[in-house]
Scaffold this motif. Structure first.
Motif, mmCIF file in Angstrom:
data_model
loop_
_atom_site.group_PDB
_atom_site.id
_atom_site.type_symbol
_atom_site.label_atom_id
_atom_site.label_comp_id
_atom_site.label_asym_id
_atom_site.label_seq_id
_atom_site.Cartn_x
_atom_site.Cartn_y
_atom_site.Cartn_z
ATOM 1 N N GLY A 496 3.741 80.343 40.319
ATOM 2 C CA GLY A 496 4.895 80.590 39.465
ATOM 3 C C GLY A 496 5.671 79.297 39.298
ATOM 4 N N ARG A 497 6.338 79.155 38.159
ATOM 5 C CA ARG A 497 7.039 77.908 37.866
ATOM 6 C C ARG A 497 8.265 78.192 37.017
ATOM 7 N NH1 ARG A 497 6.278 73.604 33.672
ATOM 8 N NH2 ARG A 497 6.932 71.622 34.606
ATOM 9 N N ALA A 498 9.358 77.465 37.289
ATOM 10 C CA ALA A 498 10.566 77.499 36.462
ATOM 11 C C ALA A 498 11.032 76.073 36.264
ATOM 12 C CB ALA A 498 11.666 78.334 37.114
ATOM 13 N N GLU A 527 7.096 80.525 34.024
ATOM 14 C CA GLU A 527 5.653 80.677 33.876
ATOM 15 C C GLU A 527 5.054 81.240 35.152
ATOM 16 O OE1 GLU A 527 1.875 77.648 33.623
ATOM 17 O OE2 GLU A 527 3.602 77.186 32.340
ATOM 18 N N ALA A 528 4.106 82.125 35.001
ATOM 19 C CA ALA A 528 3.335 82.660 36.130
ATOM 20 C C ALA A 528 1.878 82.748 35.706
ATOM 21 C CB ALA A 528 3.849 84.037 36.551
ATOM 22 N N GLY A 529 0.993 82.462 36.647
ATOM 23 C CA GLY A 529 -0.410 82.471 36.254
ATOM 24 C C GLY A 529 -1.344 82.510 37.434
ATOM 25 N N VAL A 543 -5.350 82.225 33.532
ATOM 26 C CA VAL A 543 -4.440 83.042 32.744
ATOM 27 C C VAL A 543 -3.009 82.614 33.070
ATOM 28 C CG1 VAL A 543 -3.668 85.366 32.150
ATOM 29 C CG2 VAL A 543 -6.058 84.981 32.827
ATOM 30 N N ALA A 544 -2.174 82.446 32.034
ATOM 31 C CA ALA A 544 -0.774 82.071 32.226
ATOM 32 C C ALA A 544 0.106 82.928 31.324
ATOM 33 C CB ALA A 544 -0.547 80.594 31.917
ATOM 34 N N LEU A 545 1.199 83.443 31.886
ATOM 35 C CA LEU A 545 2.237 84.151 31.135
ATOM 36 C C LEU A 545 3.481 83.281 31.122
ATOM 37 C CD1 LEU A 545 1.855 87.665 32.803
ATOM 38 C CD2 LEU A 545 0.992 87.015 30.544
ATOM 39 N N PHE A 546 4.228 83.272 30.009
ATOM 40 C CA PHE A 546 5.411 82.421 29.936
ATOM 41 C C PHE A 546 6.531 83.121 29.176
ATOM 42 C CE2 PHE A 546 3.105 81.477 26.050
ATOM 43 C CZ PHE A 546 4.106 81.434 25.090
ATOM 44 N N TYR A 547 7.741 82.682 29.478
ATOM 45 C CA TYR A 547 8.933 83.096 28.741
ATOM 46 C C TYR A 547 9.860 81.892 28.648
ATOM 47 C CZ TYR A 547 13.338 85.301 27.471
ATOM 48 O OH TYR A 547 14.510 85.637 26.822
ATOM 49 N N ILE A 548 10.367 81.616 27.441
ATOM 50 C CA ILE A 548 11.245 80.477 27.194
ATOM 51 C C ILE A 548 12.551 80.981 26.603
ATOM 52 C CG2 ILE A 548 11.512 78.246 26.030
ATOM 53 C CD1 ILE A 548 8.460 78.135 25.771
ATOM 54 N N ASP A 549 13.654 80.506 27.152
ATOM 55 C CA ASP A 549 14.988 80.855 26.666
ATOM 56 C C ASP A 549 15.729 79.546 26.424
ATOM 57 O OD1 ASP A 549 17.387 82.015 26.042
ATOM 58 O OD2 ASP A 549 17.928 82.487 28.115
ATOM 59 N N TRP A 550 16.059 79.264 25.149
ATOM 60 C CA TRP A 550 16.737 77.993 24.914
ATOM 61 C C TRP A 550 17.951 78.147 24.005
ATOM 62 C CZ3 TRP A 550 11.676 78.466 22.923
ATOM 63 C CH2 TRP A 550 11.497 78.271 21.562
ATOM 64 N N ASP A 551 18.894 77.188 24.217
ATOM 65 C CA ASP A 551 20.161 77.144 23.503
ATOM 66 C C ASP A 551 20.194 75.933 22.576
ATOM 67 O OD1 ASP A 551 21.244 79.391 24.825
ATOM 68 O OD2 ASP A 551 21.795 78.149 26.542
ATOM 69 N N ASP A 552 20.881 76.125 21.457
ATOM 70 C CA ASP A 552 21.089 75.021 20.502
ATOM 71 C C ASP A 552 19.771 74.381 20.087
ATOM 72 O OD1 ASP A 552 23.883 75.342 20.512
ATOM 73 O OD2 ASP A 552 24.061 74.135 22.318
ATOM 74 N N GLY A 576 4.715 84.739 25.728
ATOM 75 C CA GLY A 576 3.313 84.863 25.355
ATOM 76 C C GLY A 576 2.377 84.661 26.525
ATOM 77 N N ILE A 577 1.125 84.371 26.188
ATOM 78 C CA ILE A 577 0.060 84.290 27.177
ATOM 79 C C ILE A 577 -0.954 83.247 26.734
ATOM 80 C CG2 ILE A 577 -1.296 86.117 26.066
ATOM 81 C CD1 ILE A 577 -2.185 86.998 28.862
ATOM 82 N N GLU A 578 -1.622 82.643 27.723
ATOM 83 C CA GLU A 578 -2.737 81.733 27.468
ATOM 84 C C GLU A 578 -3.898 82.114 28.379
ATOM 85 O OE1 GLU A 578 0.808 78.876 26.517
ATOM 86 O OE2 GLU A 578 -0.089 78.914 28.529
#
Length: 627
Positions: A496-498, A527-529, A543-552, A576-578
């Protein structure tokens, strides 16, 4: 905008000629001074292990706790990949938009893309970051491998990278005199000719490699007004590398590459159904055809010089990268996109920058043994760059000008842009029983940007007073990175990664009123994979799952009166997923595949026309990618 049509390529000659006989030991390509020790695997029935330096030390890609795609030199040659954009087709959730001219190549990873401002996806060429997209999409000649890293990469690299990183490593000079040449012909009058030489100057001390490529082809898009093909290409590319290994602990590498490309005009036309060509046919029903009175051109010149020093000590290693990069752009285009001689645009851009990076790390790619159960790998570094850029754009109003303008009127925007960047970064990985890896890193960025911008306008035959504005703004940010990996078995790792990403703000030299500057963009990527091999190392599945939250979010927009500019788009998210698969079927057959899915949309964004775009998809982000 039209895409490239298929070419039927015929490769006629690809030779590898040893110039002089060497004994077995001397005939090997010189390894890095501290290579990774790899057990000799039976690759007749197993996949060959993939080695990367994504985390600045040499390791197997299956041990890196993040999503990475690697394309090696053999694949580049076998698949006939000639540019980074062509290589991008093999990378899940990477889309590279090429805006007719190869200098306008915008990489997008997981929905994060680059507009007019700094790159969101940074390209490194032999350790040197490209500070603008204009110098990234170059010819792939004598490349050892390309590593595509997804997500922020700021705690190990000199230049911040909010979306991902494209890491190009060219081939090291060979210890055996080797000559390679190739010639390729195809339709649209395509022809490419390359020649490279590699070998020692002084045995076991000095090595050299030189290579060159000439390429040209006709355009794929026809201008029905003149009958000409407009997006033709012609380029000359060369690279040289000098390697000096005075002893077992030091190596020095000097690298130069340069390119001179001369591309045809932009293949742009209206796509709306209400737009028609001279025969009354809707343009979007007739692809690869445009109707313009002026075809234009797009010229690019690049020069890059880099000196790298690696010192391998008993207690720590040192790496220094010193570089100077210079590029120039000159473009002419039809700016009304019609057969009427109304508006032409002339653009000139240039940038030169000095870059210095210094890193100190744990030694020899080996962890520091703390006790019987714990070991540590660490790296700290710092970087400074100074960039001087110039941009100018002139809209020239012609025989049939827009209402209010007269023939001979013009509008010119010009600016000098200076950027000073300083960063310190570091990362450490603690391994517990060779089973659990805990990683933490931190980066601090400071950038000071200055701009002097002038605007000249001649309207109705009368010149208006020149306007001038001077901007000066500084930006700084802390960006952490955390990851954890658990080696469940020898063949499976769960991670897992942040990581936080950052991209400094900047200035538009031409934009609607109130949009002369834009703010910093930040994001958090989660990200987790799982990375795994099966069937006695014959099958690899990641396999990798990801979520991105960004401002501006910094977004590239277009205004009919002022042209392209960058603005902040509030909040956005992507998920999404890879998946990547490799299978060793037989001794001589290997299959590989990649799949990516991305759902990227605006959470909050009201554009300059006061339209609410919340819930709309981000541009240039395919929902699925497959190879």
């Amino acid at each position: 905008m039209n895409t490239q049509s298929p070419s039927i390529i015929l490769s006629l000659l690809c030779l590898s000629l040893p110039v002089a006989a060497q004994d077995t030991q001397d005939s090997q390509t010189p390894d890095p001074i501290t290579p990774l020790t790899i057990d000799q695997l039976d690759t007749t029935i197993r996949l060959k292990p993939v080695v990367v330096t994504a985390r600045r030390w040499t390791e197997f890609v299956q041990d890196v706790p993040q999503s990475i795609t690697v394309i090696d030199g053999d694949t580049i040659r076998d698949a006939g990949l000639r540019s980074i954009r062509e290589a991008s087709f093999l990378v899940p959730n990477l889309h590279m938009t090429e805006f007719t001219s190869r200098r306008l190549s915008f990489p997008t990873i997981r929905g994060i893309s680059t507009g007019v401002g700094d790159p969101s996806v940074t390209t490194y060429i032999d350790g040197v970051p490209q500070l603008a997209i204009s110098s990234t999409n170059i010819s792939l000649l004598d490349v050892d491998r390309i590593e595509f890293l997804r997500g922020p990469q700021g705690t190990l690299y000199g230049r911040n990278s909010i979306g991902g990183l494209i890491k190009i490593e060219t081939a090291r000079p060979s210890n055996t005199p080797t000559l390679r040449t190739s010639t390729t012909w195809g339709d649209y009058d395509l022809q490419e000719h390359s020649l490279s030489f590699s070998g020692p100057i002084v045995k076991d001390k000095w090595y050299i490699s030189v290579s060159g490529l000439y390429s040209e082809r006709d355009g794929y898009t026809k201008n029905d007004v003149t009958g000409n093909r407009v997006d033709d290409r012609r380029s000359t590319f060369g690279r040289g590398k000098l390697l000096f290994t005075p002893d077992d602990q030091n190596e020095f590498s000097f690298t130069y590459y340069g390119e001179r490309s001369r591309d045809g005009g932009f293949a742009l036309g209206f796509l709306e159904a209400q737009s028609f060509d001279l025969n009354g046919t809707a343009i979007d029903s007739d692809p690869h055809h445009i109707n313009v009175d002026f075809e234009g051109s797009a010229d690019r010149d690049i020069g890059s010089y880099a000196l790298t020093w690696n010192h391998y000590g008993d207690s720590f290693d040192i790496t220094s990268v010193s570089a100077y990069v210079d590029w120039d752009i000159s473009e002419e285009s039809d700016f009304d996109f019609t057969s009427f001689d109304s508006v032409r645009r002339f653009t000139d851009e240039s940038q030169e920058y000095f870059y210095q990076e210094l890193r100190v790390s744990s030694p020899h790619d080996d962890p520091v043994e703390l006790d019987e159960r714990h070991s540590l790998k660490w790296l700290v570094g710092g970087t400074v760059f100074s960039s001087d850029g110039e941009r100018s754009a002139t809209n020239e109003f012609r025989a049939i000008p827009p209402p209010g303008f007269s023939p001979g009127d013009s509008a010119t925007d010009a600016g000098d842009f200076d950027d000073l960047g300083i960063a310190v970064f570091g990362q450490a990985t603690l391994s517990i029983d060779e089973t659990v890896d805990l990683t933490a890193g931190l980066r601090y960025d400071y950038e000071d940007k200055e701009a002097d911008i002038t605007n000249d306008l001649t309207f109705g035959g009368f010149p208006f007073p020149t306007t001038f504005r001077s901007e000066d703004e500084s930006y700084d940010e802390f960006a952490p990175n955390f990851s954890a990996a658990v080696h469940m078995t020898d063949n499976a790792m769960l991670y897992g990664r942040a990581a936080k990403g950052f991209k400094a703000g900047g200035f538009n030299f031409s934009a609607p009123t109130g949009k002369g500057s834009f703010d910093t963009e930040t994001s958090w990527t989660y990200e987790a994979g799982i990375k795994s091999t099966w069937l006695d190392d014959r099958l690899m599945l990641n396999v990798a799952l990801f979520y991105i939250d960004w401002d501006d979010l910094q977004l590239s927009l277009f205004d009919p009166a002022t042209g392209g500019f960058t603005d902040n788009a509030g909040e956005a998210s992507s998920q999404g997923i890879e998946l990547e698969l490799r299978v060793k079927v037989t001794k001589n057959i290997e299959l590989f595949a990649g799949f990516g899915y991305t759902d990227a949309e605006f959470d909050e964004f009201t554009d300059s026309f006061f339209q609410d775009n919340s819930g709309n998809n981000l541009a240039f982000v395919p929902e699925t990618t497959l190879n």
